[in-house]
Design a protein around this motif. Structure first.
Motif, PDB file in Angstrom:
ATOM      1  N   ARG A   3       9.423  21.310  -6.056  1.00 30.39           N
ATOM      2  CA  ARG A   3       9.125  20.053  -5.366  1.00 30.39           C
ATOM      3  C   ARG A   3       8.985  18.984  -6.416  1.00 30.39           C
ATOM      4  N   ARG A   4       9.582  17.822  -6.165  1.00 30.48           N
ATOM      5  CA  ARG A   4       9.501  16.743  -7.149  1.00 30.48           C
ATOM      6  C   ARG A   4       8.807  15.538  -6.543  1.00 30.48           C
ATOM      7  N   PHE A   5       7.903  14.978  -7.303  1.00 32.69           N
ATOM      8  CA  PHE A   5       7.225  13.743  -6.902  1.00 32.69           C
ATOM      9  C   PHE A   5       7.652  12.640  -7.876  1.00 32.69           C
ATOM     10  N   PHE A   6       8.032  11.498  -7.328  1.00 27.07           N
ATOM     11  CA  PHE A   6       8.415  10.365  -8.192  1.00 27.07           C
ATOM     12  C   PHE A   6       7.225   9.436  -8.313  1.00 27.07           C
ATOM     13  N   ASN A  59      17.781  10.618  -1.588  1.00 24.16           N
ATOM     14  CA  ASN A  59      16.482  10.262  -1.035  1.00 24.16           C
ATOM     15  C   ASN A  59      15.333  10.794  -1.860  1.00 24.16           C
ATOM     16  N   ARG A  60      15.676  11.138  -3.096  1.00 28.78           N
ATOM     17  CA  ARG A  60      14.677  11.528  -4.098  1.00 28.78           C
ATOM     18  C   ARG A  60      13.801  12.669  -3.610  1.00 28.78           C
ATOM     19  N   PHE A  61      14.404  13.600  -2.920  1.00 27.15           N
ATOM     20  CA  PHE A  61      13.752  14.844  -2.514  1.00 27.15           C
ATOM     21  C   PHE A  61      12.449  14.596  -1.750  1.00 27.15           C
ATOM     22  N   ARG A  62      12.433  13.543  -0.959  1.00 23.33           N
ATOM     23  CA  ARG A  62      11.194  13.226  -0.231  1.00 23.33           C
ATOM     24  C   ARG A  62      11.064  14.006   1.066  1.00 23.33           C
ATOM     25  N   ILE A 105       0.858  -1.182   0.000  1.00 16.83           N
ATOM     26  CA  ILE A 105       0.000   0.000   0.000  1.00 16.83           C
ATOM     27  C   ILE A 105       0.891   1.228   0.000  1.00 16.83           C
ATOM     28  N   THR A 106       0.685   2.108  -0.961  1.00 17.14           N
ATOM     29  CA  THR A 106       1.506   3.317  -1.067  1.00 17.14           C
ATOM     30  C   THR A 106       0.630   4.519  -1.380  1.00 17.14           C
ATOM     31  N   ARG A 107       1.211   5.670  -1.210  1.00 15.68           N
ATOM     32  CA  ARG A 107       0.559   6.896  -1.652  1.00 15.68           C
ATOM     33  C   ARG A 107       1.496   7.532  -2.662  1.00 15.68           C
ATOM     34  N   PRO A 108       1.078   7.691  -3.934  1.00 16.64           N
ATOM     35  CA  PRO A 108       1.967   8.232  -4.957  1.00 16.64           C
ATOM     36  C   PRO A 108       2.520   9.591  -4.549  1.00 16.64           C
ATOM     37  N   GLY A 109       3.830   9.684  -4.532  1.00 16.44           N
ATOM     38  CA  GLY A 109       4.491  10.953  -4.234  1.00 16.44           C
ATOM     39  C   GLY A 109       4.487  11.302  -2.761  1.00 16.44           C
ATOM     40  N   GLY A 110       3.901  10.466  -1.901  1.00 15.60           N
ATOM     41  CA  GLY A 110       3.816  10.856  -0.486  1.00 15.60           C
ATOM     42  C   GLY A 110       3.969   9.678   0.443  1.00 15.60           C
ATOM     43  N   HIS A 111       3.465   9.852   1.655  1.00 20.53           N
ATOM     44  CA  HIS A 111       3.545   8.814   2.676  1.00 20.53           C
ATOM     45  C   HIS A 111       2.156   8.313   3.041  1.00 20.53           C
TER      46      HIS A 111
END
Lengths: 861, 231
Positions: free
Chosen positions: A568-571, A541-544, A68-74
């Motif tokens: 801000r970058r979202f992967f 850390n991919r700018f998280r 379970i993930t949240r795209p670009g977030g936590h």
């Protein structure tokens, strides 16, 4: 019995003859060995990175059925209790990971995983080594004591620590002192990331990183009876911005990128084998031609045509097998260099890999053996077919007419022309399964086409210039041109090898120059900024992690001197395709920098982009997803579902996927507030000494906020981009040089055997008044013709090939194209060097002249 | 080049050629003493392995003696340099071979002109003489044919023309009829005899055949590398 007879015939007829001509056989074997070594070691190197990456991803994913993930977030941690109650869920484990390093200059980052040791036990394989205290329960102490950590054994060795020691680690917001409780046994999770991994309890991790109440993902293991309906229920439970995915998704997207790179390198390294194929053809064909009388004797004494055919096929197979065996020590040497270069390239361009071991996969070894022997047999096929046509009655004839070519140059040229004409339609075909297979076929046909044209070109040019040569350059040049003209396919094979090698060289010089020039323009237009700032270890850390607020507040003091542009970058992933969604201050950006426009009218797009009316996407994103100007971009980004029109397409050579750009202020207003992941500084006064100003600003920031941020000067960053570019092509350049060496070996072999085969003719020349010097000059002229024609045709072929590489292969493999440009200087310099090298290949042939005394001409029969 | 008929054009004393093959030695010719006057037609007879080819290769400047003296047309072949030997092969001797040895990629005319071109003449300079030779030998209709398009007799006549292009004083022929039928063989021998009689060339023919016996002015026998009475 029949097989033994054939083996005996092969030994008597072929192997004994090869033993008499050790030099030329050794030359061919060297060429094959080089080609096979390059091919095998390139594939093994990339496979090692692929395996390492897949292994890491699998070890980290463990036994999870879903994540379970949240795209670009936590993901909010409180979801766990809801999931735990679902009847179909057997195990739930929250996981966090980050790269951290010890607080010491120059230290290398390593992966730190935060988890719950109890919840995680059923999902991942890890074991703590027994400590000296038999009563200690290390994993429980990990839960119990804050600030504790377990390291893998290789990491412990690298950091020179033991259980019980302390470790000062640094991250975005702080430095923390950890106590090392124990070390991991070298199995399971401990083997991920090249064995350099550390584990800590989830609470300690959250405290260290500031991610209270959040996790990167929640891994689920379902009960055996779980149904599709259960899965649907679980999905329903999740908030809108949270996704349920298979754990392999991240692995597959990373593997997809590495495989594209592997295919390109494999094709390039295959070119070395392909050139080596010409060597085999050359030697087997010359063997067949020079021993024509012996073949006739064999036939007249009872051998069948198929005996002859299989003898020469067997010669090809023998050369392939022996060459492959000789490649083993060469490959051992090459792989040490390639492994580092290739894994570094992959880490830089695609996904982070850390190769700890090289595995000799049975498949790869068999594949390399099969390809090497296969193309050697293929190369021997045509000479074998010609040899089987020798009639037994030729045993009675005294032939002084040399090799008879059965195919006219005109016929071969027609075939070549057809091959070349097929190149354009093939290059227009789309990729197959994500691979530019029609493009590669077009390249093969291009090489074949030009090689088939070689005999006709040799004939035409020699015919045209014979008289001129006689008048201007004398009889040696004239005789050389006549011989080359009439030698048919014999010399054309070596010319074909040289054409292939020169074409590759030319095309890659052009492609690399075009690429570099375009990337250079892109860095100077788009990666503009006097200073770049991220949170500590932001890039890895991919700018998280957000830039600390304290830092942002402090930086306001500089607003009079500099414009500070946040981003801000979202992967994210579009299906299996990874990309970045970048928010930036478009207004500020366009004041100082520019996008590298590819599609759409910038004058119309700019105001719309500034007004948050849509997004612009990179060429890679567009080519990979099929989305273009006018389409709608849709994505779940943290808690918001974004739907925006695509206004334009830009060139962007950022690796690790495509990019989508949008205005940060408008995202904050329309969707949700987001933190700053990075900052770009521009000095308002552009007339000052910017290098000095940057250095001064940087020092001030370090003095005030020192260890909380990472900074890069714009100049340094742009230089680093180009340096990485140059390093990634170093491997390509090495492969190319090897192909050229093999081609030179081909010329040397052909010329040497041509001399040996024509010894009677050369002795006749000597007898009718030619001097040693005239005969040697003639050999150099022959080499000269072959090399010049090979060079010219190779350059023309190379230009066509460069178009294929730039506009077809790169586009279909990686999604990008670049501005076509030719580095005339490098090309101009390299071509004479190739000519000199190839002419030097004539020296062994020149030495062979009159190895036997001319008096053998009169030897009584 | 003309040599007076009375003077020895070939003079050999104690001429020996020994070949070293690994650890063993093979004697090609041994202690050959020879004097041949200018304008002779010499037939050299001997079985296979008698040393005919060895002697011919020494006389042609294709090889150097191991011991002894050898003068050919006032050239001391023991002491000449490589470049002098090259000049010797161009200007002094003309070679005719059993297997013709024409270059397969050159036409008949080009094969004939070849020694002249090697000697530094232009094609314009060598062509007239080549055409005259072709006409004399009955090959004027074949001048642009490749060797593969010529019969055996035509090839050997082309080879004779090639041997004569630089007007050498001495013609050396190694089994010139060995690959020809008897009719063509006879033609070739008669041509060589004509060269000797009309053009005053010294002609030396090494052969098994008896075709040339009648026309020979000198007969020399060779056996086991030494001069004997001719069979």
């Amino acid at each position: 019995m029949r097989n033994f007879f054939f083996l005996r015939l092969f030994i008597w007829f072929s192997l004994r003859d090869m033993r008499k001509h050790k030099g030329r056989v050794a030359t061919v074997l060297l060429g094959i060995a080089l080609g096979a070594a390059v091919f095998s070691s390139v594939r093994l190197s990339v496979n090692a990175s692929l395996d390492s990456f897949a292994k890491s991803m699998d070890l980290i994913a463990g036994q999870a059925d879903y994540i379970i993930t949240r795209p670009g977030g936590h993901v909010p941690e409180n979801l766990i209790t809801h999931l735990w109650n679902h009847r179909a869920i057997k195990n739930v484990s929250p996981v966090l990971s980050t790269y951290t390093r010890i607080a010491q200059a120059g230290s290398e980052p390593f992966l730190l995983i935060g988890f719950d040791p109890i919840l995680d036990r059923p999902l991942r394989n890890w074991r703590i080594a027994p400590t000296t205290d038999p009563k200690a329960v290390v994993w429980f102490d990990l839960l119990k004591e804050p600030g504790t950590i377990i390291l893998s054994e290789p990491l412990m060795r690298l950091l020179n620590r033991e259980p019980g020691d302390r470790l000062l680690l640094e991250h975005v917001h702080q430095r923390s002192n950890f106590k090392i409780l124990g070390k991991l046994e070298p199995e399971g999770l401990a083997l991920a990331e090249g064995g350099q991994i550390a584990l800590t309890d989830i609470a300690t991790f959250q405290e260290f990183t500031g991610l209270f109440g959040k996790v990167d993902r929640i891994d689920l293991k379902l009960k055996p009876f779980a149904t599709a309906q259960d899965l649907a229920d679980i999905r329903q439970m999740l908030p809108e911005s949270i996704q349920l995915n298979l754990p392999t998704a991240a692995r597959e997207s990373g593997q997809m990128m590495i495989r594209a790179y592997q295919l390109n390198l494999s094709i390039l390294s295959f070119a070395s084998l392909f050139v080596g194929m010409f060597l085999v053809y050359s030697l087997v064909a010359l063997n067949a031609a020079s021993r024509r009388h012996e073949l006739a004797i064999l036939r007249s004494t009872g051998a069948s045509a198929y005996h002859i055919f299989f003898i020469f096929l067997a010669e090809g197979a023998f050369l392939g097998i022996t060459g492959w065996l000789a490649a083993i020590p060469l490959g051992n040497f090459l792989i040490k260099y390639l492994l580092h270069g290739v894994s570094q390239t992959i880490s830089t361009l695609f996904v982070r890999v850390r190769v700890d071991e090289l595995s000799l996969s049975v498949f790869e070894i068999s594949f390399s053996f099969a390809v090497t022997v296969g193309i050697s047999i293929l190369a021997a096929y045509q000479p074998a077919r010609e040899a089987m046509q020798v009639s037994p009655k030729e045993a009675l004839e005294i032939s002084q007419l040399g090799m008879r070519s059965r195919k006219s140059p005109g016929q071969l040229a027609l075939g070549g022309l057809i091959c070349i004409l097929l190149v354009l339609p093939l290059s227009r075909l789309p990729a197959v399964l994500g691979m530019p297979l029609p493009g590669y076929l077009a390249i093969l046909l291009l090489f074949a086409g030009f090689s088939l044209l070689a005999p006709w070109a040799l004939q035409r040019i020699s015919r045209r210039f014979s008289s001129l040569l006689l008048r201007r350059a004398g009889i040696p040049a004239y005789l050389a041109s006549r011989y080359v003209r009439d030698s048919g396919t014999r010399t054309a094979v070596s010319v074909g090898a040289l054409i292939t090698a020169v074409a590759l060289f030319t095309a890659l010089v052009i492609m690399i120059y075009s690429f570099r020039q375009t990337v250079e323009y892109w860095t100077y237009e788009t990666i503009k900024g006097d200073l770049f700032l991220t949170s500590k270890m932001g890039e890895i850390n991919r700018f998280r992690y957000a830039i600390p607020q304290q830092v942002i507040d402090n930086l306001q003091d500089y607003k009079s001197e500099v414009d500070i542009l946040p981003n801000r970058r979202f992967f994210l992933n579009y299906g299996k395709f990874p990309y970045e969604f970048e928010l930036l201050d478009i207004q500020g950006f366009m004041q100082y920098a520019s996008f590298f426009w590819l599609k759409g009218d910038p004058h119309k797009i700019r105001p719309m982009l500034k007004g948050g009316k849509g997004v612009i996407v990179s060429e890679v994103f567009s080519n990979r997803t099929g989305l273009t100007v006018g389409d709608v971009f849709e994505a779940q980004i943290e808690g918001s579902y974004v739907e925006l029109p695509i206004l334009g397409i830009v060139r962007d050579y950022r690796t690790q996927g495509g990019v989508v750009f949008y205005s940060m202020p408008h995202f904050n207003a329309q969707y949700h507030q987001t933190y700053w992941g990075g900052l770009r500084f521009f000095f308002k006064d552009r007339s000052q000494d910017l290098d000095l100003a940057v250095a001064k600003l940087r020092n001030e920031i370090i003095d005030r906020m020192g260890d909380k941020v990472d900074m890069f000067s714009g100049k340094g960053l742009r230089g680093a981009v180009l340096r990485i570019f140059d390093e990634t092509f170093a491997v390509t350049t090495v492969l190319l040089l090897i192909a050229l060496v093999i081609a030179a070996l081909g010329i040397a072999t052909t010329l040497t055997v041509m001399v040996l085969e024509r010894s009677q003719q050369l002795n006749t020349l000597f007898a009718v008044g030619a001097s040693f010097r005239q005969i040697r000059t003639m050999i150099f002229w022959e080499a000269g013709f072959m090399v010049v024609i090979g060079e010219l045709a190779g350059v023309v072929c190379g230009f066509i090939l460069s178009y294929l590489l730039v506009y077809v292969i790169n586009r279909q493999s990686f999604g990008w194209t670049f501005l076509y440009g030719v580095d005339w200087g490098s090309l101009g310099l390299s071509i004479p060097l190739i000519v000199i090298t190839a002419l030097a290949a004539a020296l062994p042939a020149v030495k062979m002249v009159f190895r036997q005394p001319p008096a053998t001409l009169l030897r009584e029969r | 080049m003309n040599v007076e008929k009375s003077q020895p054009v070939i003079s050999a004393k104690g001429l020996t050629r020994v070949y070293r093959l690994g650890d063993s030695e093979v004697i090609g010719i041994s202690q050959v003493n020879l004097e041949i006057a200018g304008g002779e037609l010499v037939v050299l007879k001997g079985n296979s392995g008698s040393g005919k080819s060895t002697l011919l290769s020494l006389l042609a400047g294709l090889d150097r003696p191991s011991r002894g003296e050898l003068m050919v047309a006032r050239h001391d072949l023991n002491k000449t340099s490589d470049s002098q030997l090259t000049h010797f092969r161009r200007q002094v001797v003309g070679m005719i071979f059993q297997s013709f040895n024409l270059l397969p990629t050159l036409t008949a005319l080009e094969n004939i002109c070849l020694p002249a071109l090697l000697a530094g003449k232009s094609i314009a300079e060598s062509r007239p003489r080549a055409m005259a030779l072709l006409e004399w030998l009955g090959l004027d209709a074949r001048l642009n044919h490749l060797p593969a398009q010529l019969s055996g007799g035509e090839m050997q006549r082309t080879a004779i023309a090639r041997a004569l292009i630089n007007d050498p004083a001495i013609i050396l022929a190694d089994e010139p009829t060995g690959n020809l039928d008897s009719r063509n063989g006879q033609i070739v021998i008669e041509l060589l005899a004509e060269l000797n009689r009309k053009w005053n060339r010294t002609v030396l023919i090494a052969t098994h055949s008896t075709l040339a016996d009648e026309m020979a002015t000198v007969k020399i026998g060779l056996r086991d590398g030494m001069i004997t009475d001719p069979p």
